[in-house]
Design a protein around this motif. Sequence first.
Motif, PDB file in Angstrom:
ATOM      1  N   LYS B   9     -22.147   6.502  -2.246  1.00 35.80           N
ATOM      2  CA  LYS B   9     -22.176   6.421  -3.695  1.00 35.80           C
ATOM      3  C   LYS B   9     -23.549   5.922  -4.173  1.00 35.80           C
ATOM      4  N   TYR B  10     -24.141   5.044  -3.397  1.00 35.57           N
ATOM      5  CA  TYR B  10     -25.483   4.530  -3.701  1.00 35.57           C
ATOM      6  C   TYR B  10     -26.376   4.721  -2.485  1.00 35.57           C
ATOM      7  N   LEU B  11     -27.617   5.081  -2.743  1.00 37.36           N
ATOM      8  CA  LEU B  11     -28.564   5.290  -1.665  1.00 37.36           C
ATOM      9  C   LEU B  11     -29.923   4.798  -2.142  1.00 37.36           C
ATOM     10  N   VAL B  12     -30.418   3.741  -1.504  1.00 35.38           N
ATOM     11  CA  VAL B  12     -31.726   3.192  -1.840  1.00 35.38           C
ATOM     12  C   VAL B  12     -32.588   3.329  -0.607  1.00 35.38           C
ATOM     13  N   ALA B  87     -32.451  10.050  -8.841  1.00 34.29           N
ATOM     14  CA  ALA B  87     -31.539  10.713  -9.784  1.00 34.29           C
ATOM     15  C   ALA B  87     -30.120  10.480  -9.292  1.00 34.29           C
ATOM     16  N   VAL B  88     -29.169  11.010 -10.060  1.00 35.54           N
ATOM     17  CA  VAL B  88     -27.784  11.031  -9.591  1.00 35.54           C
ATOM     18  C   VAL B  88     -27.481  12.466  -9.173  1.00 35.54           C
ATOM     19  N   TYR B  89     -26.984  12.637  -7.971  1.00 38.01           N
ATOM     20  CA  TYR B  89     -26.668  13.964  -7.443  1.00 38.01           C
ATOM     21  C   TYR B  89     -25.150  14.130  -7.430  1.00 38.01           C
ATOM     22  N   PHE B  90     -24.706  15.207  -8.073  1.00 36.55           N
ATOM     23  CA  PHE B  90     -23.281  15.485  -8.161  1.00 36.55           C
ATOM     24  C   PHE B  90     -22.924  16.729  -7.362  1.00 36.55           C
ATOM     25  N   THR B 109     -23.839  10.564  -6.386  1.00 36.85           N
ATOM     26  CA  THR B 109     -24.588   9.691  -5.466  1.00 36.85           C
ATOM     27  C   THR B 109     -25.860   9.277  -6.186  1.00 36.85           C
ATOM     28  N   ARG B 110     -26.010   7.956  -6.357  1.00 37.95           N
ATOM     29  CA  ARG B 110     -27.169   7.431  -7.084  1.00 37.95           C
ATOM     30  C   ARG B 110     -28.280   7.141  -6.096  1.00 37.95           C
TER      31      ARG B 110
END
Lengths: 113, 114
Positions: B9-12, B87-90, B109-110
Amino acid sequence: SQELEQSPQSLIVQEGKNLTINCTSSKTLYGLYWYKQKYGEGLIFLMMLQKGGEEKSHEKITAKLDEKKQQSSLHITASQPSHAGIYLCGAVPSYNQGGKLIFGQGTELSVKP
Amino acid sequence: DTAVSQTPKYLVTQMGNDKSIKCEQNLGHDTMYWYKQDSKKFLKIMFSYNNKELIINETVPNRFSPKSPDKAHLNLHINSLELGDSAVYFCASSQGGNSNQPQHFGDGTRLSIL
């Protein structure tokens, strides 16, 4: 290329008030979808319109597609805080393009209790 | 019973790294999509696959490579990540690639690039 323009870009209403969001296309629409997005979440499908003059309702939300199939409106009656979010209109730009949707820039709705 | 699920859900991550995002749908749909939502909330198609076959590639840099091992999965691999990839990927899915069926979206996924 086809573009969708939404208005207004943002809207703040008092709880209980009615509101309308518009979506205008530069070309004829082959299918018009309304989605709602809450912060941190995905898009929730609301309604799909295909025929000119078509109108659909779900609970307090009504969507219409004009006869020329170039403009749609989304109307919320007696708004509630649960209606807050970003409303997106999406359209298939022309028939059988792999199903891709183009989207308007979204309308951010806030409902004040 | 999540219909379209994406991980993570989150990716840094740091610039230059390679990362993957996974998507799975349990709706029995035959078409899957990747969209990118920028900081202004504008949502744009990247790819679509129908029965594991690439249908749409919307002028996305070739650092982005989608892979569909079966019609229920569509993963997105990104090489040499750049700041502009934040970005946010949907992921989304539908039955058939036409205008008659709505697309169902995952929660996104942010992706943040440092």
